[in-house]
Design an enzyme around this catalytic site. Structure first.
Site, mmCIF file in Angstrom:
data_model
loop_
_atom_site.group_PDB
_atom_site.id
_atom_site.type_symbol
_atom_site.label_atom_id
_atom_site.label_comp_id
_atom_site.label_asym_id
_atom_site.label_seq_id
_atom_site.Cartn_x
_atom_site.Cartn_y
_atom_site.Cartn_z
ATOM 1 N N ARG A 96 -9.920 30.489 -51.771
ATOM 2 C CA ARG A 96 -11.043 29.985 -51.805
ATOM 3 C C ARG A 96 -12.296 30.579 -50.779
ATOM 4 O O ARG A 96 -13.332 30.544 -50.736
ATOM 5 C CB ARG A 96 -10.987 29.213 -51.714
ATOM 6 C CG ARG A 96 -10.921 28.168 -52.528
ATOM 7 C CD ARG A 96 -12.471 28.346 -53.783
ATOM 8 N NE ARG A 96 -13.631 27.342 -53.344
ATOM 9 C CZ ARG A 96 -13.760 26.047 -54.056
ATOM 10 N NH1 ARG A 96 -12.735 25.495 -54.244
ATOM 11 N NH2 ARG A 96 -14.863 26.143 -53.529
ATOM 12 N N LYS A 97 -11.487 31.574 -49.641
ATOM 13 C CA LYS A 97 -12.584 31.750 -48.660
ATOM 14 C C LYS A 97 -12.489 33.083 -48.489
ATOM 15 O O LYS A 97 -12.009 33.956 -49.746
ATOM 16 C CB LYS A 97 -11.140 31.343 -47.233
ATOM 17 C CG LYS A 97 -10.671 30.714 -46.933
ATOM 18 C CD LYS A 97 -11.578 29.291 -47.292
ATOM 19 C CE LYS A 97 -11.177 27.867 -46.034
ATOM 20 N NZ LYS A 97 -10.004 27.048 -47.479
ATOM 21 N N LEU A 98 -13.812 33.967 -47.835
ATOM 22 C CA LEU A 98 -14.144 35.090 -47.725
ATOM 23 C C LEU A 98 -12.462 35.923 -47.248
ATOM 24 O O LEU A 98 -12.735 36.550 -48.647
ATOM 25 C CB LEU A 98 -14.835 35.211 -46.699
ATOM 26 C CG LEU A 98 -16.236 34.984 -47.133
ATOM 27 C CD1 LEU A 98 -16.955 33.510 -47.356
ATOM 28 C CD2 LEU A 98 -17.431 36.034 -46.238
#
Length: 379
Positions: free
Chosen positions: A181-183
């Site tokens: 879900r993170k960059l």
């Protein structure tokens, strides 16, 4: 119509090739790629030391341990955060004490933290929620005046800035997430960063069962040295397979941030005239990577948050409810750490939602998301 996902990681051939090289090398556990990733991440984040871990949760756990927090201590945390923020102090026998957040940024402030301090407070965990940078300097002053450790939960923060520098630099110790879900993603995985060399050294040892000789050193020796264990440690290691992906992702981070900020600008412009919609925006002291782009559904909007989520789903748009309130979860029901009212936390939890935002989001798909919201709002 095809479904529009709320997020997709930006992964491709370069990551596949990096993993293949690790497999061909025969060294897939924590080793040289992990060390290279640590060095590159520390340099990018302008901090002295980086320690790779199996997740952000384990990085938070280690951060509190090396900062001297233990059983019987209090740690002020936002309830408005993924539950791991509250769990980390719980793991070590400390008590998470919930603080409220700022209505605009969704982050704790010096004032909300001060309201939740107790005589037993040993640390605070301040979160860059959804990539929105927190206002660190007032928190820094508060912690320095009271001798409290400042831990930054920068799980969502890679690529965000605070007063021209990367977030996380001004904290005593920071924790980062590389969840999909993170960059920047490594599948799972995390990182701990600090300018405190002694803390970094101890964290490296603790993540590897507290061995005084690393696994890389043992396996790289023909006659392995005898290891010893000075304290009870953990298995919080990252693999070289993950680190190889992380190195490629780190090279792409600036492009990811630029693209997300471009998409966020489009959302804000397109929704600016819709009554009852408030969009996330940069604070005046920093810039967000927009790990999440959230909107608040205000009372003047024709329908509530849940109805809008249903409308988006009908239009094949996958949105998500806003950040949870940890104090409302069954795991913390009746928890003694809820000592002050949390009205802003509860309002944001009940009335915000997260819109699709990722590097590969097509213009036509973003237009569909916007049209769905505008139609729902009667615009």
């Amino acid at each position: 119509m095809s479904r529009i996902s709320v997020m997709k990681p930006w992964l491709g051939a370069a990551e596949s090739e990096a993993v293949a090289e690790v497999i061909a090398s025969g060294w897939v556990a924590q080793g040289p790629r992990t060390e290279a990733f640590e060095q590159a991440f520390a340099e990018h984040q302008q901090v002295g030391h980086a320690v790779a871990t199996s997740s952000c949760t384990t990085a938070l756990h280690l951060a509190l341990v090396v900062a001297g927090v233990g059983e019987g201590d209090d740690v002020v945390v936002p309830s408005y955060s993924f539950i791991a923020t509250a769990n980390a102090p719980t793991y070590i026998g400390a008590r998470p004490v919930f603080a409220d957040v700022d209505a605009v940024t969704g982050n704790v402030t010096a004032d909300t933290v001060e309201a939740a301090l107790t005589p037993a407070t040993r640390a605070i965990i301040a979160v860059d929620q959804g990539g929105m940078p927190l206002d660190l300097q007032p928190l820094r002053r508060l912690c320095d005046e009271r001798g409290i450790a400042l831990v930054e939960d920068a799980a969502c923060g890679a690529g965000s800035t605070y007063r021209g520098a990367p977030v996380g630099v001004g904290a005593d110790i920071s924790a980062w997430s590389f969840h999909p879900r993170k960059l920047l993603t490594t599948g799972e995985g995390g990182m701990l960063t600090t300018n405190n060399e002694a803390w970094a050294t101890r964290a490296r040892r603790l993540r590897e069962h507290a061995m005084d000789v690393s696994a890389a050193e043992r396996h790289g020796s023909l006659l392995a040295p005898q290891e010893s264990y000075s304290e009870v440690g953990y298995n919080f290691r990252m693999t070289d397979l993950q680190a190889a992906i992380g190195l490629v992702q780190l090279d792409k981070l600036d492009a990811m941030v630029a693209r997300r900020r471009e998409l966020a600008d489009i959302y804000r412009s397109a929704l600016a005239d819709v009554p009852g919609v408030r969009c996330a925006t940069d604070p005046d002291y920093g810039t967000s990577n927009f790990q999440s782009f959230w909107i608040e559904v205000l009372p003047e909007f024709p329908m509530g948050r849940e109805q809008l989520l249903e409308k988006l789903a009908t239009d094949e748009v996958s949105a998500r409810r806003g950040i949870m309130a940890a104090h409302r979860q069954p795991a913390y029901a009746g928890h003694p750490g809820q000592m002050v009212p949390l009205p802003v936390t509860e309002r944001l939890t009940d009335h915000t939602l997260i819109l699709p935002l990722y590097h590969g989001l097509e213009a036509t798909d973003q237009a569909r998301v916007i049209e769905s919201i505008r139609t729902a709002g009667g615009a």
